[in-house]
Enzyme design. Structure first.
Site, PDB file in Angstrom:
ATOM      1  N   ARG A  96       0.838  -1.190   0.000  1.00 34.46           N
ATOM      2  CA  ARG A  96       0.000   0.000   0.000  1.00 34.46           C
ATOM      3  C   ARG A  96       0.885   1.256   0.000  1.00 34.46           C
ATOM      4  O   ARG A  96       1.942   1.272   0.645  1.00 34.46           O
ATOM      5  CB  ARG A  96      -0.842  -0.034   1.278  1.00 34.46           C
ATOM      6  CG  ARG A  96      -1.804   1.117   1.486  1.00 34.46           C
ATOM      7  CD  ARG A  96      -3.007   0.949   0.660  1.00 34.46           C
ATOM      8  NE  ARG A  96      -4.105   1.814   1.069  1.00 34.46           N
ATOM      9  CZ  ARG A  96      -5.068   2.195   0.229  1.00 34.46           C
ATOM     10  NH1 ARG A  96      -5.085   1.801  -1.022  1.00 34.46           N
ATOM     11  NH2 ARG A  96      -6.050   2.946   0.657  1.00 34.46           N
ATOM     12  N   THR A 371      -9.298   0.731  -9.241  1.00 33.33           N
ATOM     13  CA  THR A 371      -8.693  -0.456  -8.635  1.00 33.33           C
ATOM     14  C   THR A 371      -8.919  -1.665  -9.550  1.00 33.33           C
ATOM     15  O   THR A 371      -9.798  -1.646 -10.397  1.00 33.33           O
ATOM     16  CB  THR A 371      -9.273  -0.715  -7.215  1.00 33.33           C
ATOM     17  OG1 THR A 371      -9.158   0.492  -6.455  1.00 33.33           O
ATOM     18  CG2 THR A 371      -8.596  -1.838  -6.480  1.00 33.33           C
ATOM     19  N   THR A 389      -4.118  -0.833  -7.087  1.00 31.39           N
ATOM     20  CA  THR A 389      -4.924   0.369  -7.296  1.00 31.39           C
ATOM     21  C   THR A 389      -4.118   1.645  -7.490  1.00 31.39           C
ATOM     22  O   THR A 389      -3.002   1.774  -6.985  1.00 31.39           O
ATOM     23  CB  THR A 389      -5.870   0.568  -6.079  1.00 31.39           C
ATOM     24  OG1 THR A 389      -6.731   1.667  -6.326  1.00 31.39           O
ATOM     25  CG2 THR A 389      -5.107   0.808  -4.791  1.00 31.39           C
ATOM     26  N   SER A 442      -7.611   1.129   3.526  1.00 33.80           N
ATOM     27  CA  SER A 442      -8.067   0.598   2.238  1.00 33.80           C
ATOM     28  C   SER A 442      -9.287  -0.288   2.452  1.00 33.80           C
ATOM     29  O   SER A 442      -9.555  -0.743   3.560  1.00 33.80           O
ATOM     30  CB  SER A 442      -6.943  -0.230   1.623  1.00 33.80           C
ATOM     31  OG  SER A 442      -7.410  -0.953   0.510  1.00 33.80           O
ATOM     32  N   SER A 443     -10.022  -0.523   1.373  1.00 34.67           N
ATOM     33  CA  SER A 443     -11.124  -1.493   1.409  1.00 34.67           C
ATOM     34  C   SER A 443     -10.767  -2.767   0.657  1.00 34.67           C
ATOM     35  O   SER A 443     -11.594  -3.684   0.550  1.00 34.67           O
ATOM     36  CB  SER A 443     -12.371  -0.895   0.763  1.00 34.67           C
ATOM     37  OG  SER A 443     -12.806   0.226   1.471  1.00 34.67           O
ATOM     38  N   GLY A 463     -13.516  -1.512  -6.683  1.00 37.93           N
ATOM     39  CA  GLY A 463     -14.806  -0.892  -6.390  1.00 37.93           C
ATOM     40  C   GLY A 463     -14.826  -0.033  -5.139  1.00 37.93           C
ATOM     41  O   GLY A 463     -15.902   0.198  -4.585  1.00 37.93           O
ATOM     42  N   GLY A 464     -13.649   0.439  -4.665  1.00 35.59           N
ATOM     43  CA  GLY A 464     -13.646   1.342  -3.512  1.00 35.59           C
ATOM     44  C   GLY A 464     -14.368   0.710  -2.337  1.00 35.59           C
ATOM     45  O   GLY A 464     -14.169  -0.461  -2.006  1.00 35.59           O
TER      46      GLY A 464
HETATM   47  N1  GLY Z   1      -8.328   3.017  -3.081  1.00 35.97           N
HETATM   48  C1  GLY Z   1      -9.316   2.074  -2.832  1.00 35.97           C
HETATM   49  C2  GLY Z   1      -9.036   1.251  -1.629  1.00 35.97           C
HETATM   50  O1  GLY Z   1      -7.900   1.010  -1.301  1.00 35.97           O
HETATM   51  O2  GLY Z   1      -9.941   0.844  -0.965  1.00 35.97           O
END
Ligand code: GLY
Length: 560
Positions: A96, A371, A389, A442-443, A463-464
């Protein structure tokens, strides 16, 4: 009987929404790759056929996506992955992005403490320190067996020879043309005189040269030397804050994945700084006490129950989740069975719950192409589930001049002001505030499912904020409703995220009667285009693999 009949009719109608030419998906006996782009899947398959492991193929696919799928594939962003080796050993890699050293809590606020609109979403200040190249060299060093040069070369060739644009990609580039011009000090190769058409070649010579530096010098080919110089120069041109020191300091981290259970299945998923895995295990923990199968797929009862567990875990997300290296995330408490049961105490199967009165955010209604995810299994049975992403589509819209790659806008995944919704409309609190070197929440929810000690499924999606919910529904489609992988991936999905207090449903995703039943219970439905783009692999009872490539995009499953 009538109930079962109604459920079957509902399943039939809903599944036809994303009808596939091959409803059974791609089947292969030995190995498989499913990604968002046919070229990336082709390259992954080639590596697998050459005798590479799933991890070699992942490195090849990741670099290929950076070329052929610039909307989300990247070397200027980051990602997370979980793996399961044939031996059963599991692990996770966090690559990340991080906040630069000069970042601070209020960097997107004006003198009055108000959010400066767009500053965390577009342009140079939105960029987190990229993690992808360190992540991929790290992955390859630990788990690859082919020479690094061999796994990265196909991406270099693709960048130099050109990628044939699909219709969706041509549209994406055309739709973002004005932003590419606005946020760059030169004309990036993604901008064309006139409009891009399907079938045209996109050549990225500067990107080919950057990838060659990575091929020849490994992580130093990106975080030092020419590429680092070009990144820092780009930052200085646009008032960005990433320095040489930020680049030199960046390191991806091996983490322990989260492991949970659902009705006899082991669920292996991502740990912080992603909150996706925690949300997924919380939701499964709450659902375990209900008979979803009996309720029927996409029955009003099942949809309501799923929406209610989603509402509850997203409320937890806002308060508790963040980079656990910086702030204690109470993972054990959040996953505690008694806690999860208590969270459902006020669940009323006849009536919509009510989210608290905190200011609701507006969620984007465009298709969730931000993403990207890929799933791979090799001939030995090693499995890897990777989500990567730039955050929004094409990230910060900033390309590094001379280096040919786009930079992320991941800083928007921090809580830029407590209670202020990010691009996805999710609200964060103090835990996810900006701090130097911290990773933004993050998701992303790359996940692997095991049954009786054997690999069962590899799954994930872009998909965020919708990510954990799409992964949840895909898993339920298989485990509860017995769908094959392709059908499970193509089936319509819903999304609730506590705030705003609505259920998002895909256009044509539920039939009129079900929608009316939910509205009668007090739910507000909001229709939007696709929720998630799941790419997954299922191990069939005979040991073969079935790929599920999401028909919402150009996603492709290939195997041998
Ligand atoms: N940028 C989307 C996530 O990491 O959830």
């Amino acid at each position: 009987m009538r109930f079962i009949f109604n459920s079957l009719v509902l399943i039939f109608f809903s599944l036809t929404v994303f009808a596939q030419t091959n409803p059974n998906g791609t089947i292969a006996g030995q190995a498989m790759v499913v990604s968002a782009h046919p070229e990336a899947s082709r390259i992954g398959l080639e590596i697998l056929q050459k005798g590479g492991t799933a991890f070699d193929a992942a490195v090849a696919v990741e670099f290929a996506l950076a070329v052929c799928y610039p909307v989300a594939g990247n070397i200027g962003g980051g990602g997370v992955l979980v793996y399961r080796k044939k031996s059963g050993e599991v692990g996770a890699l966090d690559y990340r992005e991080k906040a630069p050293l000069a970042a601070h809590r209020d960097m997107y606020l004006d003198a009055q403490g108000n959010v400066i609109a767009g500053l965390s979403q577009n342009g140079h200040l939105a960029v987190g320190v990229p993690g992808t190249v360190d992540g991929m060299t790290n992955l390859h060093q630990k788990l690859g067996i082919l020479p690094f040069k061999e796994v990265i070369q196909p991406a270099i060739d693709l960048a130099r020879n050109g990628v044939t644009l699909t219709e969706k990609e041509a549209r994406g580039l055309n739709n973002n043309r004005e932003d590419f011009i606005k946020y760059n000090h030169f004309t990036p190769p993604l901008v064309k005189n006139g409009t891009w058409e399907k079938g045209e070649l996109l050549r990225l010579e500067d990107l080919a040269k950057t990838l060659e530096r990575v091929r020849d010098y490994g992580r130093a080919g990106f975080y030092e030397g020419e590429t680092a110089y070009l990144i820092v120069r780009e930052m200085q041109k646009g008032k960005g804050i990433i320095t040489y020191q930020d680049l030199q300091n960046y390191r991806s981290v091996w983490r322990r994945p989260l492991v949970g259970n659902y009705k006899g299945h082991k669920i292996i998923t991502m740990s912080p700084p992603s909150g996706g895995g925690i949300l997924l295990l919380q939701m499964l923990g709450m659902l375990e006490n209900y008979d979803l199968k009996k309720m029927g797929w996409h029955s009003p009862q099942a949809l309501q129950l799923i929406a209610e567990v989603q509402r509850r875990v997203f409320a937890d997300r806002a308060t508790y989740l963040c980079d656990a290296d910086f702030y204690p995330v109470p993972i054990d408490n959040l996953l505690n069975k008694r806690y999860l049961a208590k969270r459902m105490k006020d669940y009323n199967p006849q009536k919509a719950g009510v989210s608290s009165q905190i200011k609701a955010g507006e969620i984007s209604e465009t298709i969730s192409e931000q993403t990207t995810h890929y799933s791979i299994v090799d001939k030995w049975g090693n499995a890897v589930s990777v989500t990567t992403t730039l955050n929004n589509g094409y990230g910060a819209k900033v390309m590094v001049e001379g280096a040919g790659f786009l930079l992320n806008n991941e800083m928007d995944d921090f809580s830029i002001k407590p209670g202020y919704p990010n691009f996805y409309g999710v609200i964060g609190g103090e835990a996810n505030a900006i701090a130097p070197q911290k990773r933004m929440l993050s998701s992303m929810t790359p996940t692997i499912v095991e049954k009786n000690g054997q690999l069962k499924m590899i799954v994930g999606t872009p998909g965020g904020s919708t990510i954990p919910n799409s992964v949840l529904q895909t898993i339920l489609n298989v485990l509860e409703y017995g769908m094959g992988m392709q059908v499970a991936v193509g089936a319509s999905r819903l999304h609730h995220q506590w705030q705003p207090d609505v259920i998002f449903v895909e256009e044509n995703g539920i039939d009129k009667k079900t929608a009316e039943a939910l509205e009668k219970m007090g739910y507000k439905l909001q229709y939007r285009s696709g929720i998630g783009r799941v790419d997954a692999i299922l191990v069939l009872p005979d040991g073969k693999y079935e790929g599920g490539a999401d028909p919402r995009g150009d996603d492709t499953a290939l195997g041998y």
